[in-house]
Design a protein around this motif. Sequence first.
Motif, PDB file in Angstrom:
ATOM      1  N   SER A  94     -15.304   5.005   4.974  1.00  0.00           N
ATOM      2  CA  SER A  94     -15.688   4.927   3.810  1.00  0.00           C
ATOM      3  C   SER A  94     -14.207   5.150   2.892  1.00  0.00           C
ATOM      4  CB  SER A  94     -16.409   6.220   3.269  1.00  0.00           C
ATOM      5  OG  SER A  94     -16.723   6.475   1.964  1.00  0.00           O
ATOM      6  N   ALA A  95     -13.925   4.321   1.937  1.00  0.00           N
ATOM      7  CA  ALA A  95     -12.839   4.268   1.041  1.00  0.00           C
ATOM      8  C   ALA A  95     -13.126   3.807  -0.381  1.00  0.00           C
ATOM      9  CB  ALA A  95     -11.653   3.605   1.574  1.00  0.00           C
ATOM     10  N   PRO A  96     -13.819   4.781  -1.224  1.00  0.00           N
ATOM     11  CA  PRO A  96     -14.379   4.472  -2.415  1.00  0.00           C
ATOM     12  C   PRO A  96     -13.332   3.625  -3.230  1.00  0.00           C
ATOM     13  CG  PRO A  96     -15.196   6.442  -2.032  1.00  0.00           C
ATOM     14  CD  PRO A  96     -14.170   6.259  -1.054  1.00  0.00           C
ATOM     15  N   ALA A  97     -12.141   4.200  -3.281  1.00  0.00           N
ATOM     16  CA  ALA A  97     -10.865   3.361  -4.180  1.00  0.00           C
ATOM     17  C   ALA A  97     -10.352   2.304  -3.189  1.00  0.00           C
ATOM     18  CB  ALA A  97     -10.061   4.454  -4.579  1.00  0.00           C
ATOM     19  N   GLY A  98     -10.501   2.061  -2.110  1.00  0.00           N
ATOM     20  CA  GLY A  98      -9.826   0.922  -1.434  1.00  0.00           C
ATOM     21  C   GLY A  98      -9.088   1.419  -0.367  1.00  0.00           C
ATOM     22  N   THR A  99      -8.540   0.375   0.079  1.00  0.00           N
ATOM     23  CA  THR A  99      -7.314   0.665   1.290  1.00  0.00           C
ATOM     24  C   THR A  99      -6.191  -0.421   1.183  1.00  0.00           C
ATOM     25  OG1 THR A  99      -8.559  -0.217   3.225  1.00  0.00           O
ATOM     26  CG2 THR A  99      -8.783   1.773   3.145  1.00  0.00           C
ATOM     27  N   GLY A 139      -9.325   9.123  -2.159  1.00  0.00           N
ATOM     28  CA  GLY A 139      -9.986   9.853  -1.100  1.00  0.00           C
ATOM     29  C   GLY A 139     -10.806   8.735  -0.380  1.00  0.00           C
ATOM     30  N   GLY A 140     -11.137   9.432   0.937  1.00  0.00           N
ATOM     31  CA  GLY A 140     -11.860   8.846   1.650  1.00  0.00           C
ATOM     32  C   GLY A 140     -11.771   9.300   3.196  1.00  0.00           C
ATOM     33  N   HIS A 156      -7.080   7.622  12.918  1.00  0.00           N
ATOM     34  CA  HIS A 156      -7.814   8.146  11.874  1.00  0.00           C
ATOM     35  C   HIS A 156      -7.234   8.906  10.807  1.00  0.00           C
ATOM     36  CE1 HIS A 156     -10.454  11.581  10.038  1.00  0.00           C
ATOM     37  NE2 HIS A 156     -11.250  10.653  10.221  1.00  0.00           N
ATOM     38  N   ALA A 157      -7.869   8.746   9.707  1.00  0.00           N
ATOM     39  CA  ALA A 157      -7.137   9.379   8.131  1.00  0.00           C
ATOM     40  C   ALA A 157      -8.434   9.965   7.427  1.00  0.00           C
ATOM     41  CB  ALA A 157      -6.361   8.254   7.692  1.00  0.00           C
ATOM     42  N   SER A 158      -7.999  10.893   6.885  1.00  0.00           N
ATOM     43  CA  SER A 158      -8.824  11.561   5.776  1.00  0.00           C
ATOM     44  C   SER A 158      -8.304  12.274   4.615  1.00  0.00           C
ATOM     45  CB  SER A 158      -9.856  12.588   6.620  1.00  0.00           C
ATOM     46  OG  SER A 158     -10.818  12.982   5.582  1.00  0.00           O
ATOM     47  N   GLY A 159      -8.894  11.976   3.254  1.00  0.00           N
ATOM     48  CA  GLY A 159      -8.166  12.777   2.476  1.00  0.00           C
ATOM     49  C   GLY A 159      -7.559  11.449   1.574  1.00  0.00           C
ATOM     50  N   GLY A 160      -6.791  12.134   0.555  1.00  0.00           N
ATOM     51  CA  GLY A 160      -5.986  11.212  -0.459  1.00  0.00           C
ATOM     52  C   GLY A 160      -5.056  10.602  -0.034  1.00  0.00           C
ATOM     53  N   TYR A 161      -4.635   9.351   0.144  1.00  0.00           N
ATOM     54  CA  TYR A 161      -3.598   8.261   0.194  1.00  0.00           C
ATOM     55  C   TYR A 161      -2.938   8.839   1.825  1.00  0.00           C
ATOM     56  CZ  TYR A 161      -3.973   7.811  -4.717  1.00  0.00           C
ATOM     57  OH  TYR A 161      -4.407   7.276  -5.844  1.00  0.00           O
ATOM     58  N   ASN A 162      -3.821   9.161   2.524  1.00  0.00           N
ATOM     59  CA  ASN A 162      -3.453   9.400   3.978  1.00  0.00           C
ATOM     60  C   ASN A 162      -3.271   7.988   4.807  1.00  0.00           C
ATOM     61  OD1 ASN A 162      -2.739  12.005   3.867  1.00  0.00           O
ATOM     62  ND2 ASN A 162      -4.755  12.639   4.264  1.00  0.00           N
ATOM     63  N   ILE A 163      -2.843   7.966   5.788  1.00  0.00           N
ATOM     64  CA  ILE A 163      -2.543   6.508   6.557  1.00  0.00           C
ATOM     65  C   ILE A 163      -3.120   6.607   7.724  1.00  0.00           C
ATOM     66  CG2 ILE A 163      -0.898   5.051   7.344  1.00  0.00           C
ATOM     67  CD1 ILE A 163       0.990   5.750   5.157  1.00  0.00           C
ATOM     68  N   CYS A 164      -4.058   5.824   8.291  1.00  0.00           N
ATOM     69  CA  CYS A 164      -4.647   5.626   9.715  1.00  0.00           C
ATOM     70  C   CYS A 164      -3.637   4.579  10.178  1.00  0.00           C
ATOM     71  CB  CYS A 164      -5.868   5.158   9.556  1.00  0.00           C
ATOM     72  SG  CYS A 164      -6.721   4.692  11.097  1.00  0.00           S
ATOM     73  N   SER A 165      -3.000   4.801  11.460  1.00  0.00           N
ATOM     74  CA  SER A 165      -2.439   3.904  12.162  1.00  0.00           C
ATOM     75  C   SER A 165      -2.685   3.713  13.763  1.00  0.00           C
ATOM     76  CB  SER A 165      -0.857   4.045  11.867  1.00  0.00           C
ATOM     77  OG  SER A 165      -0.359   5.472  12.440  1.00  0.00           O
ATOM     78  N   ALA A 166      -2.489   2.794  14.336  1.00  0.00           N
ATOM     79  CA  ALA A 166      -2.821   2.822  15.698  1.00  0.00           C
ATOM     80  C   ALA A 166      -1.736   1.589  16.396  1.00  0.00           C
ATOM     81  CB  ALA A 166      -4.256   2.237  16.223  1.00  0.00           C
TER      82      ALA A 166
END
Length: 177
Positions: A94-99, A139-140, A156-166
Motif C-alpha cells: 500500500s502506497a497511497p501517494a505512490g512509489t 507514507g505506506g 520491506h519498507a514502511s513509513g514516509g519516504y523509506n526505500i524497499c530494496s532487494a
Amino acid sequence: MIPAAFVILGAGMGIGAAAGGEEQTSPAAKPRPTVTVTQKPAGRAAKPAPQPTVTVTKTAKPKISEPEAAADSDNKPAPGKAPSGKVVFKVWGSAPAGTDVTYGSDSDSREGSGLPMTKTLTLDTDALYYHVSAQLLGGGDINCSVTVDGTTKKGHASGGYNICSAQLNGGLTGGWD
C-alpha cells in the motif's frame, strides 16, 4: 419692554460665548471640514481554500503469490517463480501517494510504476547482479522481491519516504545469492 430687551441681550451673549467668541477676520474664510478615516475592525480572517484530500475506502490485497525459494523436483517453475532464463521483479503493498521504482541489472536500469507491479526480463548470464528498489512517496507499507532461477531476495519498507530494496548477486561458481 426693558425686561424683554435684557432677556434678548442675555440670550445673545450666551450664544456668542458658546461659539467661542471667534471672530473671522476676512469674509472669504470658510470653515474647513474635518475628515476622519477609520478602518473596519479585522474580525475573523477569511477561511483558507480547502486542501485536496485523499480518501482510501478499501485497500486491495495483492493476488500475486510470493515466489518460493526452492524449485520443484521436476524443474517446472512453481506459480510466482521466475521461469528458467527469466528474472522476475515484484513490488506490492500500500502506497497511497505512490512509489518510485527502479529495477534491472548492473548494466540495465529501468523504471516501473503502479502497485502491485511485476516485471520480467530475460536473464543475462554476464550480469553481476539484479536489483529492485522502490521508494515510498509519502507514507505506506510495501514489499519487493527479485527472483532468478528459483532464488528470491525480499525487502520491506514502511513509513514516509523509506526505500524497499532487494538484490541477488551472481556467484563466482554460478548460481545466485
